[in-house]
Design an enzyme around this catalytic site. Sequence first.
Site, PDB file in Angstrom:
ATOM      1  N   LYS A   1      -7.126  -4.962  -3.326  1.00  0.00           N
ATOM      2  CA  LYS A   1      -7.821  -5.830  -1.627  1.00  0.00           C
ATOM      3  C   LYS A   1      -9.117  -4.459  -1.901  1.00  0.00           C
ATOM      4  O   LYS A   1      -8.722  -3.067  -2.083  1.00  0.00           O
ATOM      5  CB  LYS A   1      -7.067  -6.088  -0.414  1.00  0.00           C
TER       6      LYS A   1
ATOM      7  N   ASP B   1      -4.928  -0.480  -2.152  1.00  0.00           N
ATOM      8  CA  ASP B   1      -5.791  -0.536  -0.896  1.00  0.00           C
ATOM      9  C   ASP B   1      -7.092   0.039  -2.382  1.00  0.00           C
ATOM     10  O   ASP B   1      -6.058   1.118  -2.613  1.00  0.00           O
ATOM     11  CB  ASP B   1      -5.713   0.208  -0.026  1.00  0.00           C
TER      12      ASP B   1
ATOM     13  N   ASP C   1       1.066  -0.841  -0.132  1.00  0.00           N
ATOM     14  CA  ASP C   1       0.224  -0.106  -0.073  1.00  0.00           C
ATOM     15  C   ASP C   1       1.195   1.524  -0.005  1.00  0.00           C
ATOM     16  O   ASP C   1       0.525   2.281   1.123  1.00  0.00           O
ATOM     17  CB  ASP C   1      -0.926   0.078   1.585  1.00  0.00           C
TER      18      ASP C   1
ATOM     19  N   CYS D   1      -2.456  -3.230   7.222  1.00  0.00           N
ATOM     20  CA  CYS D   1      -2.197  -3.881   5.870  1.00  0.00           C
ATOM     21  C   CYS D   1      -0.564  -4.755   6.191  1.00  0.00           C
ATOM     22  O   CYS D   1      -0.496  -5.675   5.644  1.00  0.00           O
ATOM     23  CB  CYS D   1      -2.187  -3.193   5.003  1.00  0.00           C
TER      24      CYS D   1
ATOM     25  N   HIS E   1     -10.437   0.827  -2.862  1.00  0.00           N
ATOM     26  CA  HIS E   1     -12.026   0.479  -1.983  1.00  0.00           C
ATOM     27  C   HIS E   1     -12.991   1.182  -3.313  1.00  0.00           C
ATOM     28  O   HIS E   1     -13.011   2.312  -3.722  1.00  0.00           O
ATOM     29  CB  HIS E   1     -12.249   1.619  -1.182  1.00  0.00           C
TER      30      HIS E   1
ATOM     31  N   HIS F   1     -10.912   6.987   1.895  1.00  0.00           N
ATOM     32  CA  HIS F   1      -9.061   7.070   1.039  1.00  0.00           C
ATOM     33  C   HIS F   1      -8.699   5.256   0.761  1.00  0.00           C
ATOM     34  O   HIS F   1     -10.457   4.390   0.213  1.00  0.00           O
ATOM     35  CB  HIS F   1      -8.694   6.511   2.457  1.00  0.00           C
TER      36      HIS F   1
HETATM   37  C1  VGL Z   1      -4.805   0.264   5.059  1.00  0.00           C
HETATM   38  C2  VGL Z   1      -6.128   1.463   7.757  1.00  0.00           C
HETATM   39  C3  VGL Z   1      -7.068   0.776   5.972  1.00  0.00           C
HETATM   40  C4  VGL Z   1      -3.245  -0.022   5.425  1.00  0.00           C
HETATM   41  C5  VGL Z   1      -5.349   0.587   4.780  1.00  0.00           C
HETATM   42  O1  VGL Z   1      -3.057  -0.070   4.220  1.00  0.00           O
HETATM   43  O2  VGL Z   1      -2.859  -0.028   6.216  1.00  0.00           O
HETATM   44  N1  VGL Z   1      -5.130   1.019   6.475  1.00  0.00           N
HETATM   45  N2  VGL Z   1      -7.184   0.760   4.924  1.00  0.00           N
HETATM   46 ZN    ZN Z   2      -8.325   0.783   3.369  1.00  0.00          ZN
END
Ligand code: VGL
Ligand code: ZN
Length: 204
Positions: free
Chosen positions: A106, A46, A8, A151, A48, A81
């Site tokens: 993901k 990430d 990420d 993550c 979403h 995010h």
């Molecule tokens: C993450 C919170 C929500 C991360 C991703 O990449 O650690 N943390 N989504």
């Molecule tokens: Zn996330």
Amino acid sequence: MRALVLVDLQYDFMPGGALAVAHGDETVPVAQALIKKFDTVIATQDWHPRDHASFAVNNPGTTVGQVIEVDGLPQVMWPAHCVQGTRGAELHTGIDKRRITAVFRKGIDAKTDSYSGFYDNGHKKATGLADWLNDKQLRRLWILGLATDYCVKFTVLDALQLGYEVTLVEDGCRGVDLAPGDSERAIAEMREAGAKITDGAGVR
Ligand code: VGL
Ligand code: ZN
């Protein structure tokens, strides 16, 4: 055979991003230096939908940082995010994308969060990363990225459980630390589960 896993490294987790991790951008040069040493580089992303269940705005009455229950699982409420197609969801340009062998996305299902690069948080669905690694007989993983206490932690713990040999590149990680000490505790947990810990400079 070995692979580097970049977790990420996206603008929304960098300073100025929607879910900014303090000093998150300091992971980028560590990642970029290591990329040159690996033949196989995996990135997780990430990714979403705008109506994702982990966003506080999609759960009226909640505030960021609060933990609620979603589908029987505890779920931290995050600011919106890494929305699909936005700049915040893009990988940092300090990472040479030509050297990334494969990207695994993901958190795509609106109802389910996915911290680990291998499974959603309920361990119901695989992302395909394990099958991909197994197909190429990659059993040794060096893992770094954002965020240490979410993550990165769940990616490392799943990798260990799946039988990979895992080395955490600690100076290539930064944490959210919703509660002070979360990142330190996450690193201790990864070590206790069997991860080796190193710094980028220690990787040959
Ligand atoms: C993450 C919170 C929500 C991360 C991703 O990449 O650690 N943390 N989504
Ligand atoms: Zn996330």
